[in-house]
Design a protein around this motif. Structure first.
Motif, PDB file in Angstrom:
ATOM      1  N   LYS A  22       9.580 -10.393  36.555  1.00 17.14           N
ATOM      2  CA  LYS A  22       8.910  -9.291  37.243  1.00 17.14           C
ATOM      3  C   LYS A  22       8.632  -9.561  38.716  1.00 17.14           C
ATOM      4  N   ASP A  23       8.514 -10.807  39.127  1.00 17.89           N
ATOM      5  CA  ASP A  23       8.178 -11.121  40.513  1.00 17.89           C
ATOM      6  C   ASP A  23       9.365 -11.587  41.346  1.00 17.89           C
ATOM      7  N   VAL A  24      10.586 -11.413  40.849  1.00 17.42           N
ATOM      8  CA  VAL A  24      11.750 -11.865  41.610  1.00 17.42           C
ATOM      9  C   VAL A  24      11.910 -11.032  42.872  1.00 17.42           C
ATOM     10  N   LYS A  25      12.441 -11.685  43.896  1.00 16.96           N
ATOM     11  CA  LYS A  25      12.659 -11.020  45.168  1.00 16.96           C
ATOM     12  C   LYS A  25      14.086 -11.201  45.678  1.00 16.96           C
ATOM     13  N   SER A  26      14.893 -11.950  44.919  1.00 12.57           N
ATOM     14  CA  SER A  26      16.254 -12.214  45.374  1.00 12.57           C
ATOM     15  C   SER A  26      17.136 -12.618  44.195  1.00 12.57           C
ATOM     16  N   THR A  27      18.431 -12.620  44.440  1.00 10.46           N
ATOM     17  CA  THR A  27      19.385 -13.100  43.447  1.00 10.46           C
ATOM     18  C   THR A  27      19.090 -14.551  43.097  1.00 10.46           C
ATOM     19  N   GLU A  28      18.738 -15.339  44.096  1.00 17.27           N
ATOM     20  CA  GLU A  28      18.443 -16.756  43.875  1.00 17.27           C
ATOM     21  C   GLU A  28      17.261 -16.928  42.937  1.00 17.27           C
ATOM     22  N   ASP A  29      16.248 -16.062  43.062  1.00 16.59           N
ATOM     23  CA  ASP A  29      15.092 -16.114  42.149  1.00 16.59           C
ATOM     24  C   ASP A  29      15.536 -15.862  40.710  1.00 16.59           C
ATOM     25  N   VAL A  30      16.386 -14.875  40.511  1.00 14.02           N
ATOM     26  CA  VAL A  30      16.879 -14.554  39.166  1.00 14.02           C
ATOM     27  C   VAL A  30      17.615 -15.744  38.586  1.00 14.02           C
TER      28      VAL A  30
END
Length: 86
Positions: A22-30
């Protein structure tokens, strides 16, 4: 590691699992979170973008987008779209 197909299935069917992103902000976060959860996910598998007003309009059906032709699935997570490219 678990496969990308297992990741996709769980993301589509498990709301508690989706909540972890829910708090991802980028592809890298995912990718980082997926790998922490033992999924073999790369940039070739996913693309994440934050929703802006134009993207919100496209998601709601008010615009014309071609990215849906290139992806298998779209999940709305947090404040953005997670495109699953497999």
């Amino acid at each position: 590691m678990k496969s990308r197909e297992e990741f996709k299935e769980r993301l589509e069917n498990d709301n508690a699992f989706k909540e972890k992103f829910k708090d991802v902000k980028s592809t890298e976060d995912v990718i980082r979170i997926a790998r922490e959860l033992d999924y073999d996910i790369t940039e070739d598998d996913v693309y994440y973008e934050s929703l802006d007003d134009a993207a919100l309009e496209n998601v709601s059906g008010g615009g014309d987008t071609t990215i849906n032709e290139m992806i298998t699935s779209l999940e709305i997570i947090g404040n953005g779209n997670l495109y699953l490219k497999f």
